[in-house]
Design an enzyme around this catalytic site. Structure first.
Site, PDB file in Angstrom:
ATOM      1  N   LYS A 140      -9.968  12.594   8.769  1.00 20.44           N
ATOM      2  CA  LYS A 140      -9.576  12.081  10.085  1.00 20.44           C
ATOM      3  C   LYS A 140      -9.614  13.220  11.090  1.00 20.44           C
ATOM      4  O   LYS A 140      -9.311  14.355  10.736  1.00 20.44           O
ATOM      5  CB  LYS A 140      -8.144  11.541  10.015  1.00 20.44           C
ATOM      6  CG  LYS A 140      -8.014  10.235   9.275  1.00 20.44           C
ATOM      7  CD  LYS A 140      -6.581   9.759   9.278  1.00 20.44           C
ATOM      8  CE  LYS A 140      -6.392   8.525   8.421  1.00 20.44           C
ATOM      9  NZ  LYS A 140      -7.098   7.341   8.917  1.00 20.44           N
TER      10      LYS A 140
ATOM     11  N   GLU B  32      -9.422   3.958   2.032  1.00 22.04           N
ATOM     12  CA  GLU B  32      -8.843   4.142   0.701  1.00 22.04           C
ATOM     13  C   GLU B  32      -7.811   3.080   0.353  1.00 22.04           C
ATOM     14  O   GLU B  32      -7.595   2.779  -0.806  1.00 22.04           O
ATOM     15  CB  GLU B  32      -8.219   5.539   0.587  1.00 22.04           C
ATOM     16  CG  GLU B  32      -6.782   5.682   1.117  1.00 22.04           C
ATOM     17  CD  GLU B  32      -6.626   5.388   2.602  1.00 22.04           C
ATOM     18  OE1 GLU B  32      -7.640   5.468   3.326  1.00 22.04           O
ATOM     19  OE2 GLU B  32      -5.512   5.065   3.041  1.00 22.04           O
TER      20      GLU B  32
ATOM     21  N   ASP C 227      -2.381  10.040   4.214  1.00 17.62           N
ATOM     22  CA  ASP C 227      -3.805   9.731   4.360  1.00 17.62           C
ATOM     23  C   ASP C 227      -4.483  10.756   5.267  1.00 17.62           C
ATOM     24  O   ASP C 227      -4.347  10.701   6.485  1.00 17.62           O
ATOM     25  CB  ASP C 227      -3.964   8.311   4.937  1.00 17.62           C
ATOM     26  CG  ASP C 227      -5.426   7.870   4.992  1.00 17.62           C
ATOM     27  OD1 ASP C 227      -6.283   8.576   4.414  1.00 17.62           O
ATOM     28  OD2 ASP C 227      -5.697   6.814   5.604  1.00 17.62           O
TER      29      ASP C 227
ATOM     30  N   LYS D   5       0.854  -1.199   0.000  1.00 24.04           N
ATOM     31  CA  LYS D   5       0.000   0.000   0.000  1.00 24.04           C
ATOM     32  C   LYS D   5       0.886   1.244   0.000  1.00 24.04           C
ATOM     33  O   LYS D   5       1.680   1.447   0.914  1.00 24.04           O
ATOM     34  CB  LYS D   5      -0.912  -0.010   1.234  1.00 24.04           C
ATOM     35  CG  LYS D   5      -1.688   1.313   1.449  1.00 24.04           C
ATOM     36  CD  LYS D   5      -2.656   1.231   2.630  1.00 24.04           C
ATOM     37  CE  LYS D   5      -3.252   2.594   2.987  1.00 24.04           C
ATOM     38  NZ  LYS D   5      -4.165   2.565   4.139  1.00 24.04           N
TER      39      LYS D   5
ATOM     40  N   ASP E 273     -12.056   7.238   3.868  1.00 26.32           N
ATOM     41  CA  ASP E 273     -10.868   6.901   4.653  1.00 26.32           C
ATOM     42  C   ASP E 273     -10.507   5.416   4.529  1.00 26.32           C
ATOM     43  O   ASP E 273      -9.431   4.996   4.950  1.00 26.32           O
ATOM     44  CB  ASP E 273     -11.110   7.280   6.127  1.00 26.32           C
ATOM     45  CG  ASP E 273      -9.816   7.380   6.923  1.00 26.32           C
ATOM     46  OD1 ASP E 273      -8.737   7.365   6.301  1.00 26.32           O
ATOM     47  OD2 ASP E 273      -9.896   7.483   8.164  1.00 26.32           O
TER      48      ASP E 273
ATOM     49  N   ARG F 147      -7.766  -0.133   0.762  1.00 32.44           N
ATOM     50  CA  ARG F 147      -8.326  -1.310   0.073  1.00 32.44           C
ATOM     51  C   ARG F 147      -8.708  -0.978  -1.360  1.00 32.44           C
ATOM     52  O   ARG F 147      -8.716  -1.848  -2.225  1.00 32.44           O
ATOM     53  CB  ARG F 147      -9.508  -1.865   0.883  1.00 32.44           C
ATOM     54  CG  ARG F 147     -10.670  -0.927   1.002  1.00 32.44           C
ATOM     55  CD  ARG F 147     -11.622  -1.342   2.101  1.00 32.44           C
ATOM     56  NE  ARG F 147     -11.114  -1.021   3.431  1.00 32.44           N
ATOM     57  CZ  ARG F 147     -11.761  -1.276   4.562  1.00 32.44           C
ATOM     58  NH1 ARG F 147     -12.935  -1.870   4.543  1.00 32.44           N
ATOM     59  NH2 ARG F 147     -11.236  -0.957   5.724  1.00 32.44           N
TER      60      ARG F 147
ATOM     61  N   ASP G   9       1.584   5.966   5.882  1.00 30.59           N
ATOM     62  CA  ASP G   9       0.591   5.100   5.235  1.00 30.59           C
ATOM     63  C   ASP G   9       1.108   4.457   3.943  1.00 30.59           C
ATOM     64  O   ASP G   9       0.361   3.762   3.261  1.00 30.59           O
ATOM     65  CB  ASP G   9      -0.696   5.898   4.981  1.00 30.59           C
ATOM     66  CG  ASP G   9      -1.950   5.046   5.131  1.00 30.59           C
ATOM     67  OD1 ASP G   9      -1.845   3.941   5.698  1.00 30.59           O
ATOM     68  OD2 ASP G   9      -3.013   5.479   4.657  1.00 30.59           O
TER      69      ASP G   9
HETATM   70  N1  BES Z   1      -4.352   4.376   7.046  1.00 31.64           N
HETATM   71  C1  BES Z   1      -5.469   4.009   7.808  1.00 31.64           C
HETATM   72  C2  BES Z   1      -5.198   2.911   8.851  1.00 31.64           C
HETATM   73  C3  BES Z   1      -4.120   3.140   9.888  1.00 31.64           C
HETATM   74  C4  BES Z   1      -4.473   3.275  11.202  1.00 31.64           C
HETATM   75  C5  BES Z   1      -2.775   3.125   9.572  1.00 31.64           C
HETATM   76  C6  BES Z   1      -3.514   3.433  12.168  1.00 31.64           C
HETATM   77  C7  BES Z   1      -1.812   3.294  10.547  1.00 31.64           C
HETATM   78  C8  BES Z   1      -2.184   3.429  11.850  1.00 31.64           C
HETATM   79  C9  BES Z   1      -6.590   3.503   6.895  1.00 31.64           C
HETATM   80  O1  BES Z   1      -6.617   4.040   5.619  1.00 31.64           O
HETATM   81  C10 BES Z   1      -7.886   3.851   7.544  1.00 31.64           C
HETATM   82  O2  BES Z   1      -8.146   5.011   7.667  1.00 31.64           O
HETATM   83  N2  BES Z   1      -8.671   2.843   7.943  1.00 31.64           N
HETATM   84  C11 BES Z   1      -9.914   3.047   8.573  1.00 31.64           C
HETATM   85  C12 BES Z   1     -10.922   2.175   7.892  1.00 31.64           C
HETATM   86  C13 BES Z   1     -12.335   2.477   8.269  1.00 31.64           C
HETATM   87  C14 BES Z   1     -12.755   3.821   7.713  1.00 31.64           C
HETATM   88  C15 BES Z   1     -13.252   1.395   7.737  1.00 31.64           C
HETATM   89  C16 BES Z   1      -9.786   2.650  10.030  1.00 31.64           C
HETATM   90  O3  BES Z   1      -9.099   1.679  10.342  1.00 31.64           O
HETATM   91  O4  BES Z   1     -10.333   3.366  10.873  1.00 31.64           O
HETATM   92 ZN    ZN Z   2      -4.765   4.669   4.859  1.00 33.58          ZN
HETATM   93 ZN    ZN Z   3      -7.668   5.883   5.503  1.00 30.20          ZN
END
Ligand code: BES
Ligand code: ZN
Ligand code: ZN
Length: 481
Positions: A256, A329, A249, A244, A327, A331, A268
């Site tokens: 966020k 993104e 992000d 990834k 968010d 996937r 990220d």
């Molecule tokens: N980049 C984040 C996940 C992340 C969290 C990376 C902590 C490093 C440390 C990812 O893109 C994300 O925002 N995931 C969301 C998904 C949700 C919106 C379904 C999450 O995990 O909250």
């Molecule tokens: Zn992310």
């Molecule tokens: Zn994200």
């Protein structure tokens, strides 16, 4: 860091003796009063003893044997990290590592811990020269580890440090296009091939997920292919590593909350950095395995044209996805890369991604969360799991039961990009599974890609996690013909 193999200790070099509780101190040529001192310190559980000889030191570094073999390996690396700290405090610039324990691989593990813990990211500091660690060279006595092992370790350490550098670089430098430029630089150094697809090519390939995430950005996306094809590979079909590459992000329009979660979101692209660092070391050490890296890269921003919750996106494999959270993104861009991987008819695909906060909630900072569409007879899965303990980047497998697919059902498209409150790490993995038609493992590295504290040879900030995991996996695959 300069790691080298030497036949004897240079006159100007300090020495680190790697020892365990059973080491016979007499054989080190120590004076009786020194031996008495060491014994008294060890009784107090002081495992590192400094014998200071006017500008040079002899360090006695004792690691503990554990019932579990993999923990003993880690104890050796941790002892190395402690030694580096002491040597830097004492402003020592060169050290020779000598194994005085009963474990044949103690010196190389110790040197690994030493070298990895000497990492610094000083690019943006005016006083970089002043802040630079004194330690510049680690020599390993040839009797303690072979010259080949030392050379291989040098390449691996370079791979980990390159990976950490990439994670530590902010978006102000590391845009998707700059990431591609960095991959090319590393490709020239380690002699692997790099192809970069630009936005036009990405559009012609129909990578709708990558393009959608990129819509809110000022900077174009890239899709990067790293190829290491040795002359006589042990595998007929390639092993593909997917990373990834979200260079930043913000969450997009599903922004966020600032102040905490966004501060470190330059991490990220940690999955991409793991793939890049691993392929660097694999190529430099010419491992006889055909490996391909795929890295979709973009930032995720709420710019004017940004994709919005409710959008329906047609992906590279023609599946449609309803976006309900911008968010989620990672996937979206990984799905396109996984579906692109199908054309290689791979033996195995492994992806690494800072994918979910839910994975962090599940295991804290002590491991990585893995999922797979293979059963327990898959030999590559066994290699990855076993290797993960050896390098202490432990993976734990979570299930991809078909019931989880229910959570991804959309009213108007084939899938939606979020799966609700429960089992967030798993539904992210389940989403990705829809884009695979080959044996596959997904490694959510969000728990360990970024660290808020220093921990032995793992520095604060970018950790380079995944490089040693993937390198070890490919190395084991080379031996598992
Ligand atoms: N980049 C984040 C996940 C992340 C969290 C990376 C902590 C490093 C440390 C990812 O893109 C994300 O925002 N995931 C969301 C998904 C949700 C919106 C379904 C999450 O995990 O909250
Ligand atoms: Zn992310
Ligand atoms: Zn994200």
């Amino acid at each position: 860091m300069n790691l080298k193999s030497v036949k004897k200790v240079a006159a100007s070099s300090s020495i680190a003796y790697v020892a365990d509780m059973d080491t016979n101190w007499k054989q080190l040529g120590l004076a009786q009063n020194e031996i008495d001192y060491i014994s008294s310190q060890l009784k107090k559980d002081v495992l590192q003893i400094v014998l200071n000889d006017l500008g040079k030191v002899r360090l006695i570094c004792v690691f503990k044997q554990d019932k579990e073999a993999y923990k003993t390996l880690e104890n050796c690396r941790m002892a190395g990290a402690e030694a580096t700290k002491t040597l830097n405090k004492l402003k020592i610039d060169a050290v020779t590592v000598i194994n005085e324990s009963r474990d044949a691989d103690a010196a190389i593990l110790f040197a690994e811990g030493m070298a990895l813990s000497n990492y610094q990211f000083l690019k943006y500091k005016k006083d970089a020269a002043k802040e630079q660690n004194s330690l510049q060279a680690i020599a390993v006595l040839a009797d303690s580890a072979s010259p080949e092992e030392v050379a291989a370790l040098q390449a691996l350490v370079e791979g980990v440090c390159a990976s950490r550098d990439l994670v530590n670089e902010p978006l102000s430098y590391l845009t998707a296009e700059q990431l591609s430029a960095e991959i090319k630089k590393l490709g020239r150094k380690a002699k692997f091939k790099v192809s970069v697809f630009n936005k036009k090519k990405i559009t012609s390939l129909g990578m709708g997920g990558l393009l959608a995430v990129n819509l809110g950005s000022m900077d174009p996306p890239t899709f990067n292919i790293l190829a290491w094809k040795p002359k006589k590979p042990v595998n007929d079909k390639p092993i593909i590593l997917v990373g990834k590459g979200v260079v930043y992000d913000t969450g997009g329009l599903s922004l966020k909350p600032t102040a905490n979660s966004m501060d470190y979101m330059k991490c990220d692209m940690g999955g991409a950095a793991a793939v890049i660092g691993a392929i660097y070391a694999i190529a430099k050490n010419q491992l006889p395995v055909h490996v391909i890296g795929l890295i979709p890269a973009t930032d995720n921003r709420p710019g004017l044209n940004a994709y919005v919750p409710g959008d329906v996106i047609t992906m590279h494999n023609k599946l449609t996805v309803e976006v309900l959270n911008t968010d989620a993104e990672g996937r979206m861009i990984l799905a396109d890369a996984l579906s692109y991987a199908q054309k290689y008819k791979p033996e195995m695909v492994v992806d690494a991604a800072t994918l979910t906060g839910s994975a962090v909630m599940a295991v804290g900072n002590h491991g990585l969360v893995m999922m797979s569409n293979t059963d327990d007879n898959n030999s590559n899965k066994a290699l990855l799991k076993k290797g993960s303990y050896k390098v202490h980047e432990r993976v734990v497998e979570m299930p991809l039961w078909e019931e989880y697919q229910e959570q991804l059902k959309s009213e108007i498209a084939d899938l939606k990009n979020i799966g609700g409150r429960l089992a967030g790490a798993i539904t992210a993995g389940k989403f990705l599974e829809n884009f695979t038609d080959y044996p596959w493992m997904h490694v959510d590295i969000a728990p360990m890609a970024w660290s808020f504290t220093e921990n032995g040879y793992r520095p604060k900030n970018g950790t380079g996690v995944g490089v040693r995991l993937f390198y070890e996996f490919i190395k084991q695959r080379a031996e598992n013909k």
